[in-house]
Design a protein around this motif. Structure first.
Motif, short mmCIF file in Angstrom:
data_model
loop_
_atom_site.label_atom_id
_atom_site.label_comp_id
_atom_site.label_asym_id
_atom_site.label_seq_id
_atom_site.Cartn_x
_atom_site.Cartn_y
_atom_site.Cartn_z
N GLU A 48 19.76 10.30 -43.04
CA GLU A 48 20.32 9.69 -41.84
C GLU A 48 21.17 10.73 -41.11
N VAL A 49 21.09 10.74 -39.79
CA VAL A 49 21.78 11.74 -38.98
C VAL A 49 22.68 11.06 -37.96
N GLY A 50 23.87 11.58 -37.77
CA GLY A 50 24.78 11.09 -36.75
C GLY A 50 25.54 12.25 -36.15
N SER A 51 26.08 12.05 -34.96
CA SER A 51 26.85 13.08 -34.29
C SER A 51 28.28 13.06 -34.80
N LEU A 52 28.78 14.18 -35.25
CA LEU A 52 30.17 14.26 -35.70
C LEU A 52 31.08 14.74 -34.57
N SER A 53 30.62 15.74 -33.84
CA SER A 53 31.43 16.27 -32.74
C SER A 53 30.53 16.99 -31.75
N HIS A 54 31.03 17.07 -30.52
CA HIS A 54 30.26 17.76 -29.48
C HIS A 54 31.21 18.17 -28.36
N VAL A 55 30.88 19.27 -27.70
CA VAL A 55 31.73 19.75 -26.60
C VAL A 55 31.69 18.79 -25.41
N ASN A 56 30.61 18.04 -25.25
CA ASN A 56 30.48 17.10 -24.13
C ASN A 56 30.92 15.68 -24.49
N SER A 76 38.63 10.90 -27.11
CA SER A 76 39.98 11.43 -26.93
C SER A 76 40.46 12.20 -28.16
N LYS A 77 39.77 12.01 -29.30
CA LYS A 77 40.08 12.75 -30.53
C LYS A 77 39.38 14.10 -30.44
N ARG A 78 40.16 15.18 -30.47
CA ARG A 78 39.59 16.50 -30.27
C ARG A 78 40.05 17.46 -31.36
N GLU A 129 33.57 12.24 -32.98
CA GLU A 129 32.98 10.90 -32.93
C GLU A 129 33.32 10.14 -34.22
N LEU A 130 34.52 9.59 -34.29
CA LEU A 130 34.96 8.88 -35.50
C LEU A 130 34.07 7.70 -35.83
N ASP A 131 33.58 6.99 -34.80
CA ASP A 131 32.72 5.84 -35.06
C ASP A 131 31.44 6.26 -35.78
N GLN A 132 30.87 7.41 -35.42
CA GLN A 132 29.67 7.91 -36.10
C GLN A 132 29.98 8.32 -37.53
N PHE A 133 31.14 8.94 -37.73
CA PHE A 133 31.53 9.32 -39.10
C PHE A 133 31.66 8.09 -39.98
N GLU A 134 32.31 7.05 -39.44
CA GLU A 134 32.49 5.81 -40.21
C GLU A 134 31.16 5.11 -40.47
N LYS A 135 30.25 5.17 -39.52
CA LYS A 135 28.96 4.50 -39.66
C LYS A 135 28.02 5.24 -40.61
N VAL A 136 27.99 6.57 -40.51
CA VAL A 136 27.00 7.36 -41.25
C VAL A 136 27.55 7.92 -42.56
N ALA A 137 28.72 8.53 -42.52
CA ALA A 137 29.23 9.25 -43.69
C ALA A 137 29.94 8.36 -44.70
N LEU A 138 30.85 7.51 -44.23
CA LEU A 138 31.66 6.72 -45.17
C LEU A 138 30.85 5.83 -46.11
N PRO A 139 29.77 5.19 -45.66
CA PRO A 139 29.00 4.37 -46.60
C PRO A 139 28.43 5.14 -47.79
N GLY A 199 28.32 21.68 -31.15
CA GLY A 199 28.75 20.51 -31.91
C GLY A 199 28.31 20.57 -33.35
N PHE A 200 28.55 19.45 -34.04
CA PHE A 200 28.15 19.30 -35.43
C PHE A 200 27.55 17.92 -35.63
N GLN A 201 26.58 17.83 -36.51
CA GLN A 201 26.02 16.54 -36.87
C GLN A 201 26.25 16.29 -38.35
N ILE A 202 26.25 15.01 -38.71
CA ILE A 202 26.37 14.57 -40.10
C ILE A 202 24.96 14.28 -40.58
N VAL A 203 24.60 14.76 -41.76
CA VAL A 203 23.29 14.48 -42.35
C VAL A 203 23.53 13.96 -43.76
#
Length: 121
Positions: free
Chosen positions: A69-77, A81-83, A90-100, A60-64
């Motif tokens: 602040e760290v969030g999960s961007l993507s993971h094999v597990n 439904s977005k792949r 993990e769009l919700d994590q991207f919106e929470k961590v990266a977009l701000p 996977g990948f994480q956002i830093v």
């Protein structure tokens, strides 16, 4: 208001892109001595992605963020439904961590007299 500097750095894996960006950002957040003798401290905002590795493989990948602040961007597990390939995104994590981060630099710039001192990574 001056536009912030935007930087996109690309290249093959393992050549030091993330290391370069994080070291430059660390230096810019400190007081930088100008050639005029004055010093400036830059506002640095943004994020990068880093691999999540397990048993020697990428899972996977994480956002830093530049604030740490760290969030999960993507993971094999991921159950998302977005792949992208085998990774659930993990769009919700991207919106929470990266977009701000995009808004943070603009908000900080409006508080300063010299609004050209912001850098968005």
């Amino acid at each position: 208001m001056a536009q912030p500097l935007h930087l996109i750095l690309t290249g093959p894996p393992g050549i030091g892109k993330t290391t370069l960006v994080t070291k430059i950002c660390t230096l810019l957040k400190q007081e930088v001595q100008e050639s005029t003798g004055s010093s400036k401290k830059y506002n640095v905002a943004g994020f990068y992605t880093s691999e999540i590795r397990e048993s020697g493989g990428r899972v996977g990948f994480q956002i830093v963020t530049m604030d740490g602040e760290v969030g999960s961007l993507s993971h094999v597990n991921s159950k998302s439904s977005k792949r992208v390939g085998r990774f659930g995104v993990e769009l919700d994590q991207f919106e929470k961590v990266a977009l701000p981060q995009f808004d943070r630099l603009e908000l900080e710039a409006t508080k300063q007299e010299d609004q050209s001192q912001g850098i968005l990574v």
